[in-house]
Design a protein around this motif. Structure first.
Motif, PDB file in Angstrom:
ATOM      1  N   VAL A   1     -12.919   1.893   0.045  1.00  0.00           N
ATOM      2  CA  VAL A   1     -11.883   1.339  -0.666  1.00  0.00           C
ATOM      3  C   VAL A   1     -12.376  -0.143  -2.431  1.00  0.00           C
TER       4      VAL A   1
ATOM      5  N   ALA B   1      -9.209  -3.304  -1.430  1.00  0.00           N
ATOM      6  CA  ALA B   1      -9.416  -5.077  -0.785  1.00  0.00           C
ATOM      7  C   ALA B   1     -10.370  -6.116  -1.273  1.00  0.00           C
TER       8      ALA B   1
ATOM      9  N   CYS C   1      -7.453   2.213  -3.510  1.00  0.00           N
ATOM     10  CA  CYS C   1      -7.124   0.741  -3.006  1.00  0.00           C
ATOM     11  C   CYS C   1      -8.390  -0.224  -3.446  1.00  0.00           C
TER      12      CYS C   1
ATOM     13  N   CYS D   1       1.175  -1.093   0.092  1.00  0.00           N
ATOM     14  CA  CYS D   1      -0.133   0.061   0.272  1.00  0.00           C
ATOM     15  C   CYS D   1       1.136   1.194  -0.047  1.00  0.00           C
TER      16      CYS D   1
ATOM     17  N   PHE E   1      -7.421   1.452   6.930  1.00  0.00           N
ATOM     18  CA  PHE E   1      -8.218   0.735   6.836  1.00  0.00           C
ATOM     19  C   PHE E   1      -8.415  -0.539   8.768  1.00  0.00           C
TER      20      PHE E   1
ATOM     21  N   PHE F   1      -5.458  -5.598   1.674  1.00  0.00           N
ATOM     22  CA  PHE F   1      -5.056  -4.332   0.477  1.00  0.00           C
ATOM     23  C   PHE F   1      -4.116  -4.104  -0.206  1.00  0.00           C
TER      24      PHE F   1
END
Length: 298
Positions: A41, A64, A62, A27, A251, A84
């Motif tokens: 996300v 997941a 991002c 990340c 997160f 992630f």
């Protein structure tokens, strides 16, 4: 306890979460422009099924997803873990590489998960077209002595991990570009072969400090999934409380203590963590654990 806020940057998250898993992958995309407001996300349906709504981030786009690791108690079943990444282009390659890496460094799950890949196995390529993902491994993936249970555990993990991604209808598993006995097992994968998740689990306590700094800047209590922190307290071996502000990590995978006295924290010292958390599916857990403090630089 102070109001919980988002604290850590995505770059810190990368350096932290590669410690236990953990659990997360890469990340730290440099070219991702940060939105002015937090955005949700992008998550696979499998992620939402097992972990609830994806968290938000203000660090760029991002993604997941879930890695499915074989259960040591029942190799025909799989245990889901959240991951992630900001790198959409190599998302599937990242997923299989993380699966191959296993979870041996996750002490809280020792004895519960299998490493499905034999030692020396290398990923040669991942190709996708017309809804088919072809994943190609080195010859080491085939055990010298055929083991149907072990082979099925490997194939289950690979297929369950890949088929969660939109547009993937079929998975082909090859060895040096050719079909093998693993190819035949793909047809026997049961998409329902995923174990129900227990309540959230505390994984580790890790302090972070800037390179060259004398003292740590923050202390993280990591959990095995995104959680809402209801209570988090850290104490020393003599029972004295470590004071400071408590935040959510990016997160929601950790509770972060910003200590008032950073000089109190040393690598290897015992830290007692008392917690009450609830995951995004409403599963609650609470407890108290004594853990040795890890210290990482970034």
């Amino acid at each position: 306890m102070k109001r919980i806020h988002v604290l850590m940057t995505a770059l810190r998250l990368l350096s932290i979460l590669l410690i236990p898993m953990l659990l997360l992958t890469g990340c730290s995309r440099k070219d991702a422009a940060a939105p002015t407001k937090p955005v949700r996300v992008s998550a696979t349906k499998a992620f939402e099924e097992h972990f609830g709504p994806a968290p938000t981030t203000d660090k760029g786009s991002c993604y997941a997803f879930v890695i499915f690791f074989p259960s040591a108690k029942d190799p025909a079943k799989a245990v889901p873990f959240p991951f992630f990444t900001f790198d959409q282009a190599s998302l599937k390659k990242v997923a299989v590489q993380r699966l191959m890496g296993g979870m041996a460094d996750l002490k809280s799950y020792q004895g519960e998960l299998l490493q499905p890949f034999p030692p020396g196995t290398r990923l040669l390529s991942v190709e996708e077209g017309s809804g088919v993902v072809t994943v190609n491994f080195s010859p080491e993936v085939l055990r010298a002595k055929e083991d149907d249970a072990a082979d099925r555990a490997l194939v289950n993990a690979v297929v369950l991990t890949f088929t969660q991604f939109e547009g993937v209808k079929t998975v082909r598993i090859q060895v040096e570009g050719k079909d093998s006995r693993l190819s035949q097992l793909v047809k026997r994968v049961d998409q329902r072969a995923v174990l129900p998740l227990p309540p959230p689990r505390l994984l580790s306590v890790t302090a972070m400090k800037e390179k060259g700094d004398r003292y740590v800047g923050e202390v993280n209590a990591f959990f095995d999934r995104p959680v809402d922190i209801k209570l988090l307290q850290m104490t020393a071996a003599d029972g004295s409380v470590f004071h400071g502000d408590i935040y959510h990590s990016v997160f929601d995978m950790a509770a972060v203590l910003k200590p008032k006295d950073p000089s109190l924290f040393k690598a290897g010292m015992p830290v007692r963590v008392r917690w009450q958390v609830v995951d995004k599916k409403g599963r609650a857990s609470e407890g108290s654990s004594d853990l040795l403090l890890e210290v990482k630089e970034h």
